[in-house]
Enzyme design. Structure first.
Site, PDB file in Angstrom:
ATOM      1  N   ARG A 164       0.799  -1.227   0.000  1.00 21.96           N
ATOM      2  CA  ARG A 164       0.000   0.000   0.000  1.00 21.96           C
ATOM      3  C   ARG A 164       0.831   1.275   0.000  1.00 21.96           C
ATOM      4  O   ARG A 164       0.586   2.205  -0.780  1.00 21.96           O
ATOM      5  CB  ARG A 164      -0.919   0.048   1.241  1.00 21.96           C
ATOM      6  CG  ARG A 164      -2.172  -0.757   1.096  1.00 21.96           C
ATOM      7  CD  ARG A 164      -2.548  -1.330   2.438  1.00 21.96           C
ATOM      8  NE  ARG A 164      -1.580  -2.346   2.750  1.00 21.96           N
ATOM      9  CZ  ARG A 164      -1.716  -3.638   2.384  1.00 21.96           C
ATOM     10  NH1 ARG A 164      -2.797  -4.008   1.776  1.00 21.96           N
ATOM     11  NH2 ARG A 164      -0.776  -4.515   2.647  1.00 21.96           N
ATOM     12  N   THR A 165       1.805   1.339   0.897  1.00 21.37           N
ATOM     13  CA  THR A 165       2.521   2.611   1.062  1.00 21.37           C
ATOM     14  C   THR A 165       3.282   2.967  -0.209  1.00 21.37           C
ATOM     15  O   THR A 165       3.181   4.088  -0.717  1.00 21.37           O
ATOM     16  CB  THR A 165       3.472   2.520   2.272  1.00 21.37           C
ATOM     17  OG1 THR A 165       2.730   2.036   3.389  1.00 21.37           O
ATOM     18  CG2 THR A 165       4.064   3.874   2.604  1.00 21.37           C
TER      19      THR A 165
ATOM     20  N   LYS B 103      27.705  -3.504  -2.305  1.00 23.13           N
ATOM     21  CA  LYS B 103      29.092  -3.026  -2.232  1.00 23.13           C
ATOM     22  C   LYS B 103      29.429  -2.400  -0.888  1.00 23.13           C
ATOM     23  O   LYS B 103      30.512  -1.821  -0.729  1.00 23.13           O
ATOM     24  CB  LYS B 103      29.336  -2.010  -3.359  1.00 23.13           C
ATOM     25  CG  LYS B 103      29.073  -2.574  -4.743  1.00 23.13           C
ATOM     26  CD  LYS B 103      29.164  -1.493  -5.812  1.00 23.13           C
ATOM     27  CE  LYS B 103      28.671  -2.017  -7.155  1.00 23.13           C
ATOM     28  NZ  LYS B 103      28.505  -0.956  -8.138  1.00 23.13           N
TER      29      LYS B 103
ATOM     30  N   ARG C 104      11.232   3.839   3.241  1.00 21.80           N
ATOM     31  CA  ARG C 104      10.867   2.861   4.284  1.00 21.80           C
ATOM     32  C   ARG C 104      12.115   2.063   4.616  1.00 21.80           C
ATOM     33  O   ARG C 104      12.856   1.651   3.705  1.00 21.80           O
ATOM     34  CB  ARG C 104       9.755   1.926   3.823  1.00 21.80           C
ATOM     35  CG  ARG C 104       9.547   0.776   4.834  1.00 21.80           C
ATOM     36  CD  ARG C 104       8.342  -0.050   4.543  1.00 21.80           C
ATOM     37  NE  ARG C 104       7.114   0.671   4.892  1.00 21.80           N
ATOM     38  CZ  ARG C 104       5.913   0.102   4.892  1.00 21.80           C
ATOM     39  NH1 ARG C 104       5.781  -1.174   4.569  1.00 21.80           N
ATOM     40  NH2 ARG C 104       4.846   0.810   5.200  1.00 21.80           N
TER      41      ARG C 104
ATOM     42  N   HIS D 276       5.065   5.663  11.524  1.00 20.66           N
ATOM     43  CA  HIS D 276       4.569   5.527  10.153  1.00 20.66           C
ATOM     44  C   HIS D 276       3.657   6.735   9.928  1.00 20.66           C
ATOM     45  O   HIS D 276       2.438   6.606   9.821  1.00 20.66           O
ATOM     46  CB  HIS D 276       3.798   4.214  10.034  1.00 20.66           C
ATOM     47  CG  HIS D 276       3.500   3.769   8.630  1.00 20.66           C
ATOM     48  ND1 HIS D 276       3.736   4.549   7.522  1.00 20.66           N
ATOM     49  CD2 HIS D 276       2.963   2.610   8.171  1.00 20.66           C
ATOM     50  CE1 HIS D 276       3.355   3.887   6.442  1.00 20.66           C
ATOM     51  NE2 HIS D 276       2.888   2.712   6.811  1.00 20.66           N
TER      52      HIS D 276
HETATM   53  N1   CP Z   1      -0.371  -0.137   5.788  1.00 19.90           N
HETATM   54  C1   CP Z   1       0.857  -0.370   5.259  1.00 19.90           C
HETATM   55  O1   CP Z   1       1.867   0.271   5.622  1.00 19.90           O
HETATM   56  O2   CP Z   1       0.870  -1.326   4.298  1.00 19.90           O
HETATM   57  P1   CP Z   1       2.158  -1.797   3.479  1.00 19.90           P
HETATM   58  O3   CP Z   1       3.120  -2.423   4.478  1.00 19.90           O
HETATM   59  O4   CP Z   1       1.645  -2.748   2.455  1.00 19.90           O
HETATM   60  O5   CP Z   1       2.795  -0.564   2.884  1.00 19.90           O
END
Ligand code: CP
Length: 307
Positions: A55-56, A85, A106, A134
């Protein structure tokens, strides 16, 4: 309209004021109703995912495309010089930020986004750092709560499941505490809300209670926020015991207000039965779609001084 988020790093939800959160929600409402395909014209956004995401990553990339911007990046850091490397994260960030106007990242390590912000020449947007924060999930959660309830002020919200490792819960309670909400925390003992967050809520005078089951508070709730128990943190027997404790079925929703909405950051495993999807309470798929509008709003504000 000049905005206070222009060129700002987005690392933790606690970096935002209430007015800034309201600005993002208002902008998301505006973009959802009146799409703006020009707001990232000539901008390049780096989308760098050192950890799995559906999703993110895809909603960020959709948001960038729908605003007229370009995307560079990776969804598998195994192909980078950092992995192959031994390049440091700091050097990788310096290079990637020199190619882009914003850096979405991320990373599995807590604190990685704040470290990246020290070395980046462009705004860093934290797309999840370990079990820490998050913030953009929280923005879409806030937008979704506002969309379904017409307000964020004074709501009663229950958080259920993994409240210890669930970074979305940590960020969302911090944000909703700016709006005078009441919280119920419903979790197995091993996955209770961390003490430091409870202490923070107590210091702010926020009303919160611990409960053993959803049924006893169901008729009070405006939002029921379910979370996934993270299988990777338990052995098989312990996981089955913990994960089976809180499962939402249509029967558990008996007595709920008509306006209740069930949210979940997704992915779900077994904590919401598929039958709940057909009830008027389920709103988690719309919530995931709102990730595009919330992230469009954030990117538009970070990369445009005036909208
Ligand atoms: N809700 C969420 O962060 O989903 P993903 O881990 O799929 O990005």
């Amino acid at each position: 309209m000049a905005n206070p988020l222009y060129q700002k790093h987005v690392i933790s939800i606690s970096d935002f004021t209430r007015a800034e959160l309201e600005l993002i929600i208002d902008t998301a409402v505006m973009i959802k109703t009146h799409p703006r395909p020009d707001l990232l014209k000539h901008k390049v956004v780096a989308s760098c995912f050192f950890e799995a995401s559906t999703r993110t990553r895809l909603s960020f990339e959709t948001a960038i495309h729908r605003l007229g911007g370009g995307v560079i990046g990776f969804s598998d850091s195994g192909s980078t010089s950092l992995a192959k490397k031994g390049e440091t994260l700091a050097d990788s960030v310096k290079i990637i930020s020199s190619y882009s106007d914003a850096f979405v990242m991320r990373h599995p390590q807590e604190g990685a986004a704040r470290l990246a912000a020290e070395f980046s020449s462009v705004p860093v947007i934290n797309a999840g750092d370990g079990s820490n924060q998050h913030p953009t999930q929280t923005l879409l959660d806030l937008f979704t709560i506002y969309e379904t309830q017409g307000t964020l002020q004074g709501l009663t919200v229950a958080f259920v499941g993994d409240l210890k490792y669930g970074r979305t819960v940590h960020s969302l309670t911090q944000a909703l505490s700016l709006f005078g909400c009441k919280f119920y925390f419903i979790a197995p003992q091993a996955l209770a809300m961390p003490d430091y967050l409870c202490d923070e809520l107590t210091e702010k005078g926020i009303n919160f209670e611990f409960r053993d089951n959803m049924e006893e508070v169901m008729d009070e709730l405006d939002i029921l926020y379910m979370t996934r128990v993270q299988k990777e943190r338990f052995d098989e027997t312990e996981y089955v015991h913990v994960a089976s404790k809180y499962v939402l079925t249509p029967e558990v929703l008996d007595g709920a207000k008509d306006s209740l909405k069930v949210l979940h950051p997704l992915p779900r495993i077994d904590e919401i039965s598929a039958e709940v999807d057909d009830t008027p309470y389920a709103y988690y798929f719309e919530q995931a779609e709102n990730g595009v509008y919330a992230r469009q709003a954030l990117l538009a504000l970070v990369l445009n001084e005036n909208l």
